[in-house]
Enzyme design. Structure first.
Site, PDB file in Angstrom:
ATOM      1  N   ASP A  53     -42.515 -20.076   1.661  1.00 49.13           N
ATOM      2  CA  ASP A  53     -41.041 -20.153   2.391  1.00 49.13           C
ATOM      3  C   ASP A  53     -40.110 -19.244   1.712  1.00 49.13           C
ATOM      4  O   ASP A  53     -39.960 -19.496   0.516  1.00 49.13           O
ATOM      5  CB  ASP A  53     -40.894 -21.388   2.913  1.00 49.13           C
ATOM      6  CG  ASP A  53     -41.805 -22.038   3.697  1.00 49.13           C
ATOM      7  OD1 ASP A  53     -41.405 -22.775   4.577  1.00 49.13           O
ATOM      8  OD2 ASP A  53     -42.929 -21.632   3.780  1.00 49.13           O
ATOM      9  N   ASN A  97     -43.625 -20.954  11.256  1.00 49.26           N
ATOM     10  CA  ASN A  97     -43.333 -21.744  12.412  1.00 49.26           C
ATOM     11  C   ASN A  97     -41.644 -21.283  12.849  1.00 49.26           C
ATOM     12  O   ASN A  97     -41.272 -21.441  13.817  1.00 49.26           O
ATOM     13  CB  ASN A  97     -43.368 -23.153  12.524  1.00 49.26           C
ATOM     14  CG  ASN A  97     -42.673 -23.827  11.218  1.00 49.26           C
ATOM     15  OD1 ASN A  97     -42.757 -23.389   9.825  1.00 49.26           O
ATOM     16  ND2 ASN A  97     -41.768 -24.648  11.482  1.00 49.26           N
ATOM     17  N   HIS A  98     -41.167 -20.657  11.820  1.00 51.02           N
ATOM     18  CA  HIS A  98     -39.790 -20.210  11.947  1.00 51.02           C
ATOM     19  C   HIS A  98     -39.732 -18.855  12.629  1.00 51.02           C
ATOM     20  O   HIS A  98     -38.652 -18.222  12.813  1.00 51.02           O
ATOM     21  CB  HIS A  98     -38.880 -20.368  10.643  1.00 51.02           C
ATOM     22  CG  HIS A  98     -38.521 -21.588  10.457  1.00 51.02           C
ATOM     23  ND1 HIS A  98     -37.190 -22.110  10.936  1.00 51.02           N
ATOM     24  CD2 HIS A  98     -39.005 -22.852  10.014  1.00 51.02           C
ATOM     25  CE1 HIS A  98     -36.871 -23.272  10.457  1.00 51.02           C
ATOM     26  NE2 HIS A  98     -38.111 -23.965  10.276  1.00 51.02           N
ATOM     27  N   ASP A 151     -10.376 -28.720  23.779  1.00 53.89           N
ATOM     28  CA  ASP A 151      -9.890 -27.685  24.015  1.00 53.89           C
ATOM     29  C   ASP A 151      -8.373 -27.473  23.602  1.00 53.89           C
ATOM     30  O   ASP A 151      -7.490 -27.751  24.224  1.00 53.89           O
ATOM     31  CB  ASP A 151      -9.869 -27.387  25.534  1.00 53.89           C
ATOM     32  CG  ASP A 151      -9.126 -26.111  25.836  1.00 53.89           C
ATOM     33  OD1 ASP A 151      -8.676 -25.943  27.288  1.00 53.89           O
ATOM     34  OD2 ASP A 151      -8.858 -25.210  25.085  1.00 53.89           O
ATOM     35  N   GLU A 209     -15.537 -24.486  15.995  1.00 54.38           N
ATOM     36  CA  GLU A 209     -14.344 -25.280  15.965  1.00 54.38           C
ATOM     37  C   GLU A 209     -14.872 -26.770  16.382  1.00 54.38           C
ATOM     38  O   GLU A 209     -14.810 -27.927  15.659  1.00 54.38           O
ATOM     39  CB  GLU A 209     -13.234 -25.222  16.631  1.00 54.38           C
ATOM     40  CG  GLU A 209     -11.964 -25.604  15.995  1.00 54.38           C
ATOM     41  CD  GLU A 209     -10.636 -24.870  16.977  1.00 54.38           C
ATOM     42  OE1 GLU A 209     -10.268 -24.169  16.335  1.00 54.38           O
ATOM     43  OE2 GLU A 209     -10.501 -25.711  17.792  1.00 54.38           O
TER      44      GLU A 209
END
Lengths: 161, 773
Positions: free
Chosen positions: B191, B252-253, B709, B720
């Site tokens: 990996d 798998n990624h 918001d 955010e």
């Protein structure tokens, strides 16, 4: 009341031992590799010498040494050690004095070569690897010296639990 | 004591004719020896303590990583639920079609035209590499250099390179078969996860791919790290230049839905604002065309995850691998009446024209194993009417699966779920067979890409990952015998030393992303095999900082990070923990014993960790060995002030499912502006809420939306929103010093955001394991 406390104390100790043992029980089958016993005992706050360690292992090993130690044999021995405060820690100030003994000229620091010689040849000698690892933690890279007072503070700072 | 004393004892007894002087000197020697022994004892004790901490720190990361894998299942289930349950209500339909539009190629545009790069102009000021095809070795090397210098390849060349790659991959077999006689040694890497520094380090130590230097890259090139696209481009470039020497296995990624969650999608869209989506679409195809495995000298199997007791390489060699685009979407079944003439047989899967295509694509419930009730009833159901079907939370679901796994039904999870339904569209027995074939093939592929070895014998479904199996040494033995092989090399799991043998040295895990969890957490490694097929390992650790840090500093840093991550878990389960604590505190004193604390933690979090040991790190003040748990929680983390009036369980749920939420938001944010509308947010949240069968009122949701918001413009900034979940340890802020550091000068590198700094919006998104992708 005192008896309750005593019993509670015993079970606390046993839980502690269990916890430490479990971290090294990779196969989750109540056994650990015999080579990890030293680490486990030490991580429980004990300070065995190599000889003391060998004695403990001899006591808890299987009749036919098989490379692993079972928890059921480890627990009683280790409980006893903790309850009777065996293999106890050496006070920190003695550790500092030990360094001062080696620092014959009282410079406040030691040469890595000097220290290595002592630690790899005397007492329970360090392996080359152990020595290198200690130096990497203890050596001031700029001055190539070991300021042992700082090093002692570092080693003694973490409370054994 | 040891031999020192004996020595000393001997010396003490010797008398020299000079008398005092010598005995003083001798005594000094004894003292020195004793001193040495003392130092040795102390040092070894110290090392043992460190080792213990290292172990459990590692355990923390691993436990949490596996727990985090469950988020994938959540997402999968949620998407499946949406497909099964949405109805023609205008708002919801918009949202859901948003979500699924992402995963369909535009049917009306011809493929080649969509990916045509030729109209993309490269401005004169572009100073990056300008590729010409066919590529040669110099260009590949230049590309490596360019990326090392942090340049970015222009999207025109990206698309061109990817196009060429796709063409090549399509002619490759499912299983690469290579031999050591051609190029004497073959290097195998595990990996990489977007960590370009590691790939560069590998090339530095081992040389770049060439006619003499063959490489196998064993999957998981992307996600988590920040340079995934650069790694891909380098690997593809070398693949094009040396197709006989460079071999890529799918991991798998290499999966577009996983990429949504783990950062690759975001990386590409961030780096390629105009053409990012096209690039991602093309990559979706490319990933599905990556070979599944490599075999060396017919004796060594290299595959990303592993095997299961049903793995059959002959079958694997025959499948149409490109049909299996994502492990989170089961394979589509072709509806015979929807055949359309297509330019390319590859396009069939995307041209399912039936208006029931979405419903038909999902053959079974992904949320639970019982067969569905009659399909027809779905279309008339509204969101409100699902309560009986969505009966379980994720945790219950896993528990049931675990129990069922004990009955060892192999490949139960994602693959087998589909086999469980007795409910299929009316079909002939022919297409039923075909359907089962497809299911079987899918399981084969999932097993190859997702499985993990385990210590005991047997083969059980991998519930933690949600796909593939855990396979035991007997399965390895059988497999190797059956295929006349001697070794399986796989990746997929992070190993402290970069590699690890198991199953009697018949299975080797190789992992090439160093510092995967945290700087200093682990080394990476690669392995070389010569004609003798004896593995030769090289280990490394990227990041110059780690070389200078001592073992101790590195441990402290990793520990710090692990504990941070652990605290996030605690926070996510706050309500459950509170109830568990209260159970131990029947008289409502607000205090519990440390021992009860340990039990509660263990029970709620289902994380197999040494809680007693962690106690001292997680609890700082106790009175008479009792913990004031309310206070403890307050100090664990601070939350955004604006959320303070929001009800705890709502916040908990939000926190627990934040990664699923974020993934959905990013899908919904189709123009990648980083904002989604109020309404979309509300709808998404409502859907998730319904799916989880939470009883949260409209009002609470509205309150939540309003408080998020912050600039009141009707749009929510996704970043955010996710940042508000980053926890800050109140204690650290107050004391100006880390709980877990003794001295601030222990860190060589840049200050971690949580130490010695006043509260501010943290900007470090890459650090730490649970950072939003």
């Amino acid at each position: 009341m005192a008896e309750e406390r005593a019993l509670a104390g015993v079970s606390e100790v046993q839980k502690k031992i269990r916890s430490a043992f479990d971290v090294f029980d990779h196969e989750q089958n109540q056994t650990v590799d015999v080579r990890e016993i030293g680490t486990i005992i030490r991580s429980l706050g004990r300070f065995p010498t190599e000889a003391e360690l060998h004695d403990v292992i001899a006591e808890i090993e299987e009749e036919e040494p098989a490379g692993f130690i079972r928890f059921e044999k480890f627990l009683p021995t280790m409980s006893r050690i903790l309850m009777e405060n065996k293999l106890r820690p050496v006070p920190e100030d003695l550790l500092l004095q030990a360094f001062e003994v080696l620092d014959q000229q009282k410079k406040g620091h030691l040469d890595p070569e000097e220290l290595s010689r002592y630690l790899t040849q005397e007492g329970d000698p360090f392996s080359q690897e152990e020595m290198e690892e200690m130096l990497s933690a203890a050596l001031d890279p700029e001055k190539n010296l070991i300021f042992y007072r700082d090093f002692v503070s570092m080693m003694t700072a973490d409370e054994p639990w | 004591m040891g031999c020192g004393v004996t020595k000393g004892g001997e010396f003490h007894k010797r008398y020299d004719k000079d008398g005092n002087i010598i005995s003083v000197r001798i005594s000094a020697v004894t003292k020195a020896i004793r001193a040495a022994v003392l130092i040795q004892r102390w040092y070894r004790q110290y090392v043992a303590r460190m080792e213990l901490r290292r172990r459990y720190t590692w355990n923390i990361f691993q436990s949490i990583e596996y727990a985090g894998q469950q988020d994938q299942i959540k997402l999968y289930n949620f998407l499946g639920y949406l497909v099964d349950n949405f109805t023609p209500s205008s708002n919801e339909r918009n949202l859901i079609s948003h979500i699924f539009r992402e995963n369909e190629v535009c049917r009306d545009i011809e493929w080649e035209r969509f990916f045509d790069y030729r109209h993309i102009e490269v401005p004169d000021i572009y100073s990056g590499p300008r590729l010409t095809f066919p590529l040669n070795a110099d260009q590949a090397a230049d590309l490596v250099e360019a990326f090392r210098s942090k340049q970015q390849l222009h999207s025109r060349y990206v698309l061109q390179l990817l196009g060429e790659t796709w063409k090549l991959l399509r002619v490759l077999p499912n299983i690469n078969r290579i031999s050591t006689c051609h190029s004497k040694e073959i290097t195998i890497c595990g990996d990489l996860h977007g960590q370009l520094e590691d790939l560069l380090l590998i090339f530095y130590k081992n040389g770049m791919p060439s006619m003499e230097k063959a490489y196998v890259f064993n999957g998981d090139f992307v996600d988590r790290g920040k340079d995934s696209i650069e790694i891909l481009l380098i690997l593809f470039a070398f693949l094009l230049v040396y197709p006989g020497e460079v071999h890529l296995n799918r991991g798998n990624h290499e999966d577009h839905i996983i990429n949504l969650r783990y950062g690759f999608t975001k990386e590409v869209l961030g780096k390629y604002k105009m053409h990012g989506k096209r690039i991602l679409k093309l990559l979706q195809k490319i990933f599905s065309w990556l070979p599944l495995a490599t075999v060396i000298d017919q004796k060594v199997l290299i595959v990303h995850g592993g095997i299961s007791d049903t793995t059959d390489l002959a079958l694997v060699a025959r499948v149409d691998r490109h049909k299996y685009v994502s492990s989170l979407r089961p394979p589509k079944r072709r509806i015979s009446h929807s055949v359309r003439a297509s330019v390319d047989s590859d396009m069939d899967e995307d041209l399912v024209g039936s208006k029931y295509s979405i419903l038909n694509r999902r053959r079974a419930s992904l949320t639970y194993a019982r067969p569905f009730p009659a399909r027809e009833s779905f279309q008339h159901r509204s969101l409100q009417d699902f309560s009986s079907t969505v009966a379980r939370t994720m945790e219950e679901e896993l528990e049931i699966r675990r129990r069922q796994a004990a009955m060892t039904r192999p490949g139960y999870s994602m693959s087998c779920r589909n086999l469980n339904t007795s409910m299929l569209s009316p079909s002939s027995s022919d297409s039923l067979d075909a359907f089962e074939n497809v299911q079987n093939e899918w399981k084969q592929i999932l097993d190859l890409l997702w499985s993990d070895p385990m210590i005991p014998d047997g083969c059980v479904p991998n519930e933690v990952r949600g796909g593939g199996c855990y396979w035991g040494p007997n399965v390895t033995e059988e497999f190797l015998n059956k295929h006349s092989m001697q070794l399986i090399i796989r990746s997929h799991e992070c190993k402290q030393d970069g590699y690890e043998f198991c199953h009697n040295r018949k299975v080797l895990t190789i992992f090439s992303a160093s510092n995967y969890y945290e700087v200093g957490s682990n080394r990476g490694a690669f392995v070389r095999l010569g004609p003798d097929l004896v593995p030769y390992f090289i280990q490394y650790q990227a990041n110059s900082m780690t070389r200078e840090m001592s073992v101790r500093q590195s441990l402290r840093r990793t520990e710090h990070s692990a504990l941070k991550v652990l605290r996030e878990q605690l926070f996510a389960h706050k309500s459950d923990l509170m109830s568990a604590f209260q159970q131990h505190d029947k008289e409502n004193t607000g205090l519990i014993s440390l021992s009860d604390w340990g039990s509660a933690m263990s029970q709620v979090l289902h994380l197999d960790l040494p809680w007693r040991m962690l106690r001292s790190q997680l609890i700082t003040t106790t009175t008479d060995d009792m913990l004031d748990y309310h206070n403890w929680f307050r100090n664990l983390a601070i939350k955004e002030k604006s959320y303070e009036h929001i009800e705890q369980t709502l916040l908990d749920t939000l926190y627990k499912h934040r990664s699923t939420l974020e993934t959905i938001f990013r899908i919904v944010d189709t123009d990648n502006s980083g904002f989604i509308s109020f309404e979309d947010f509300r709808q998404t949240w409502k859907l998730l809420n319904a799916y989880l069968k939470m009883e949260i009122s409209e009002e609470s949701i509205n309150d939540l939306v309003v408080s998020i918001d912050t600039n009141k413009d009707g749009n929510i900034d996704i970043d955010e929103f996710m940042e508000s979940f980053r926890l800050v340890d109140k204690n650290m802020l107050e004391r100006g010093k880390s709980l877990f550091m003794r001295r601030s000068e222990e860190y060589d590198g840049p200050q971690d955001e949580t130490t010695n700094q006043p509260p501010q919006t943290p900007t470090n998104k890459e650090g730490g394991f649970l950072a939003p992708p």
